[in-house]
Scaffold this motif. Structure first.
Motif, PDB file in Angstrom:
ATOM      1  N   ALA A   7       0.825  -1.208   0.000  1.00 40.98           N
ATOM      2  CA  ALA A   7       0.000   0.000   0.000  1.00 40.98           C
ATOM      3  C   ALA A   7       0.862   1.262   0.000  1.00 40.98           C
ATOM      4  CB  ALA A   7      -0.925  -0.010   1.225  1.00 40.98           C
ATOM      5  N   VAL A   8       1.937   1.246   0.788  1.00 41.32           N
ATOM      6  CA  VAL A   8       2.837   2.406   0.828  1.00 41.32           C
ATOM      7  C   VAL A   8       3.496   2.610  -0.532  1.00 41.32           C
ATOM      8  CG1 VAL A   8       4.961   3.328   1.830  1.00 41.32           C
ATOM      9  CG2 VAL A   8       3.265   2.239   3.297  1.00 41.32           C
ATOM     10  N   MET A   9       3.891   1.525  -1.190  1.00 40.67           N
ATOM     11  CA  MET A   9       4.501   1.645  -2.514  1.00 40.67           C
ATOM     12  C   MET A   9       3.532   2.281  -3.503  1.00 40.67           C
ATOM     13  SD  MET A   9       6.206  -1.299  -4.957  1.00 40.67           S
ATOM     14  CE  MET A   9       4.682  -1.747  -5.775  1.00 40.67           C
ATOM     15  N   ILE A  10       2.279   1.838  -3.475  1.00 45.20           N
ATOM     16  CA  ILE A  10       1.266   2.387  -4.395  1.00 45.20           C
ATOM     17  C   ILE A  10       1.016   3.864  -4.096  1.00 45.20           C
ATOM     18  CG2 ILE A  10      -1.163   2.258  -5.063  1.00 45.20           C
ATOM     19  CD1 ILE A  10      -0.996  -0.785  -4.550  1.00 45.20           C
ATOM     20  N   ILE A  11       0.898   4.205  -2.819  1.00 42.78           N
ATOM     21  CA  ILE A  11       0.667   5.607  -2.432  1.00 42.78           C
ATOM     22  C   ILE A  11       1.830   6.494  -2.878  1.00 42.78           C
ATOM     23  CG2 ILE A  11       0.520   7.183  -0.455  1.00 42.78           C
ATOM     24  CD1 ILE A  11      -1.007   4.938   1.017  1.00 42.78           C
ATOM     25  N   THR A  12       3.065   6.029  -2.629  1.00 49.17           N
ATOM     26  CA  THR A  12       4.248   6.825  -2.940  1.00 49.17           C
ATOM     27  C   THR A  12       4.368   7.084  -4.434  1.00 49.17           C
ATOM     28  OG1 THR A  12       5.404   5.904  -1.022  1.00 49.17           O
ATOM     29  CG2 THR A  12       6.751   6.956  -2.722  1.00 49.17           C
ATOM     30  N   TYR A  13       4.235   6.027  -5.235  1.00 46.46           N
ATOM     31  CA  TYR A  13       4.367   6.194  -6.683  1.00 46.46           C
ATOM     32  C   TYR A  13       3.196   6.970  -7.274  1.00 46.46           C
ATOM     33  CZ  TYR A  13       8.412   3.135  -6.726  1.00 46.46           C
ATOM     34  OH  TYR A  13       9.661   2.593  -6.517  1.00 46.46           O
ATOM     35  N   SER A  14       2.030   6.852  -6.653  1.00 51.15           N
ATOM     36  CA  SER A  14       0.883   7.642  -7.116  1.00 51.15           C
ATOM     37  C   SER A  14       1.124   9.127  -6.882  1.00 51.15           C
ATOM     38  CB  SER A  14      -0.389   7.194  -6.390  1.00 51.15           C
ATOM     39  OG  SER A  14      -0.704   5.855  -6.694  1.00 51.15           O
ATOM     40  N   MET A  30       8.709  10.763  -1.660  1.00 48.09           N
ATOM     41  CA  MET A  30       9.548   9.615  -1.315  1.00 48.09           C
ATOM     42  C   MET A  30       9.876   9.600   0.177  1.00 48.09           C
ATOM     43  SD  MET A  30      10.854   6.857  -2.384  1.00 48.09           S
ATOM     44  CE  MET A  30      10.786   6.977  -4.181  1.00 48.09           C
ATOM     45  N   PHE A  31      10.134  10.771   0.752  1.00 45.54           N
ATOM     46  CA  PHE A  31      10.413  10.836   2.187  1.00 45.54           C
ATOM     47  C   PHE A  31       9.175  10.424   2.995  1.00 45.54           C
ATOM     48  CE2 PHE A  31      11.101  13.129   6.252  1.00 45.54           C
ATOM     49  CZ  PHE A  31      12.330  12.565   6.590  1.00 45.54           C
ATOM     50  N   ILE A 273      17.340  14.575   1.128  1.00 43.54           N
ATOM     51  CA  ILE A 273      16.130  14.064   1.782  1.00 43.54           C
ATOM     52  C   ILE A 273      15.491  12.972   0.935  1.00 43.54           C
ATOM     53  CG2 ILE A 273      13.786  14.677   2.529  1.00 43.54           C
ATOM     54  CD1 ILE A 273      14.876  17.409   3.317  1.00 43.54           C
ATOM     55  N   PHE A 274      15.493  13.169  -0.393  1.00 43.83           N
ATOM     56  CA  PHE A 274      14.952  12.149  -1.295  1.00 43.83           C
ATOM     57  C   PHE A 274      15.683  10.815  -1.105  1.00 43.83           C
ATOM     58  CE2 PHE A 274      15.461   9.776  -5.265  1.00 43.83           C
ATOM     59  CZ  PHE A 274      14.143   9.543  -5.614  1.00 43.83           C
TER      60      PHE A 274
END
Length: 407
Positions: A7-14, A30-31, A273-274
Motif C-alpha cells: 500500500a505504501v509503494m502504491i501511495i508513494t508512486y501515485s 519519497m520521504f 532528503i529524497f
C-alpha cells in the motif's frame, strides 16, 4: 507479503506520478513513503536507520558542496556564457550539452554533474531567452548515457567494479562500453532535435561578455575538484573507498573558504532528503516481500538479455543504486558472473534512467535543482513520453554490442 508495504509503494508512486496535480515534489513524496513504512510497522525505527546508506549520502553532500561553490563563485554562469558564445545556435548548444555532460559525468559521476550543470542550463536560458526544457532533458539523457562507460560514471557502476571481481574494471568498461556509449550520445541528438524542434528557434546568439565573479573561490573549488577526481581514480585502483577523497577535499574547501555559509545554504538538500526516504522506502518493500513477489514474474538472470531487461524494469521500482546492491549477490547465486553478465547489469541499471523520472537519481537531482532556482521540473508522464524513444535506441545498441563483443 506485507500488504502495508504494498500500500505504501502504491501511495508513494501515485504521489510522484500525479505531482503535476498535487504540486508535491518527488523528494517529499519519497520521504513520506519512507516514514509511512515506519509508522505502519513495516520497519522498526532501528531497521529504517540502518537502511540509510551513509556512504552514498555523504558522497552526495561532498559532490554537491563543490557544485554549490562553483555556483556561488559565478563559475557556472561563466561556463554558460562560454557555451553560448562558442556554439551560438540553440540546436548546437543542445548537442554540446548532451555530449559534454555525457563525457564529463565519468569524472564526477552523473549525480555530481547533474548538480553542477543544472544551474548552467538555467543561466543559458536567461541569456538565450528560450525555454530550458530541451536542455534539461539533454542533460538528463546525456549524464545517463555517458556514465555507462566508466566505473566512476555512477555509484552503481562503482559497486559492480568493486564487488564483481572483474580484473582491471576501468579497462574492461572502456573496452566494451565506450564505443556503444559514444554512438548512443551521437544518435540521441537527432531524436532530441526532432522532439524539441518547436523549442529551438532558428536564431544566433552573441551574449555580452561576462567575467567570473569570485575568481579566488572559483579557482580554489576547481582545483580541489580536480584533486578529488584524481583521488577517485587512485583510491579505487588501490581498493580504498573513494568517499575518503571527496570528504577530505570538500572539508578543506569549507574550512578555508570565507563563503562557506553561502556554499552550505545552496547545497541541494532536497535531493539528500529524497535519498534518505528512498533507502528507507526500498528497505520497506524488500522486507515486506513486495520485491520477492514481483520477482516471480521476472525471468531469472541467466543470460545478458534477461539481466538487461530485469535491471531496467526493477530500477524503476528500487532506483538503480539499491537495485545493483541487491542484484550483485543474486548474480553470484546464479553463477552469472561473466564479464558480459556484469556489464549487462551495469549498462541496464544505468540506461534505466532513461525510462522514468525515478529510474535514476540524476533525473530527480536535475528536476529539483531546476525548481529550486525557479526553473521547470520534470513531469512523471511527460518524462516517459520524451525518454522512451531514447531508451529503446540506447538499449538496442548496448545489448547488441554486449552480445557481439563481450566475452
Amino acid at each position: 507479503m506485507n500488504y502495508f508495504s504494498l500500500a505504501v509503494m502504491i501511495i508513494t508512486y501515485s504521489l510522484i506520478a500525479t505531482r503535476g496535480l498535487t504540486k508535491i515534489p518527488p523528494w517529499a513524496s519519497m520521504f513520506f513513503g519512507g516514514v509511512l513504512m515506519i509508522i505502519l510497522g513495516v520497519l522498526t525505527p532501528e531497521k529504517a536507520l540502518s537502511a540509510i546508506n551513509l556512504d552514498v549520502i555523504l558522497f552526495l553532500i561532498t559532490i554537491f558542496t563543490f557544485a554549490s561553490a562553483l555556483e556561488v563563485s559565478g563559475f557556472l554562469k561563466y561556463v554558460a556564457y562560454a557555451i553560448i558564445s562558442k556554439f551560438k545556435r540553440p540546436d548546437k548548444v543542445l548537442f554540446s550539452v548532451l555530449v559534454t555532460s555525457g563525457l564529463l559525468s565519468n569524472l564526477v559521476t552523473n549525480d555530481g554533474l547533474s548538480a553542477s550543470w543544472t544551474p548552467v542550463i538555467l543561466e543559458m536560458k536567461k541569456e538565450m531567452k528560450i525555454d530550458e526544457k530541451p536542455f534539461l532533458y539533454a542533460l538528463a539523457f546525456g549524464v545517463t548515457i555517458g556514465s555507462v562507460m566508466f566505473p566512476t560514471g555512477n555509484p552503481q557502476n562503482l559497486l559492480i567494479a568493486l564487488d564483481s571481481g572483474i580484473k582491471n574494471p576501468f579497462l574492461v568498461f572502456i573496452e566494451y562500453l565506450s564505443i556503444p556509449t559514444l554512438l548512443n550520445l551521437v544518435l540521441t541528438y537527432p531524436i532530441l532535435r526532432l522532439m524539441f524542434r518547436k523549442y529551438l528557434p532558428n536564431l544566433t546568439f552573441n551574449p555580452d561578455k561576462i567575467e567570473i565573479e569570485n575568481k579566488r573561490l572559483a579557482y580554489l573549488s576547481f582545483i580541489l575538484l580536480l584533486v578529488t577526481i584524481v583521488l577517485f581514480f587512485t583510491l579505487s585502483y588501490v581498493g580504498i573507498d573513494i568517499l575518503l577523497g571527496s570528504l577530505t577535499t570538500s572539508s578543506i574547501l569549507l574550512l578555508i573558504s570565507p563563503e562557506r555559509r553561502d556554499i552550505v545554504r545552496r547545497i541541494d538538500w532536497s535531493t539528500i532528503i529524497f535519498f534518505i526516504g528512498l533507502f528507507i522506502f526500498t528497505e520497506g518493500i524488500l522486507c515486506g516481500g513486495v520485491i520477492a513477489e514481483m520477482s516471480k514474474f521476472l525471468p531469472p538472470p541467466t543470460s545478458i538479455l534477461l539481466i538487461f531487461i530485469s535491471s531496467i524494469l526493477l530500477s524503476q521500482i528500487l532506483s538503480n543504486v539499491p537495485l545493483v546492491a541487491i542484484y550483485i549477490p543474486i548474480l553470484f547465486e546464479y553463477h552469472s558472473t561473466s564479464i558480459a553478465d556484469w556489464l549487462a547489469l551495469a549498462a541496464g541499471s544505468t540506461i534505466a534512467g532513461n525510462l522514468t523520472l525515478i529510474g535514476a537519481a540524476s533525473n530527480i537531482i536535475i528536476s529539483e535543482a531546476s525548481e529550486n532556482r525557479g526553473g521547470k521540473g520534470f513531469g512523471f508522464f511527460e518524462f516517459i513520453a520524451y525518454s522512451l524513444p531514447v531508451l529503446l535506441l540506447n538499449s538496442f545498441i548496448l545489448y547488441l554490442f554486449l552480445l557481439l563483443e563481450a566475452p
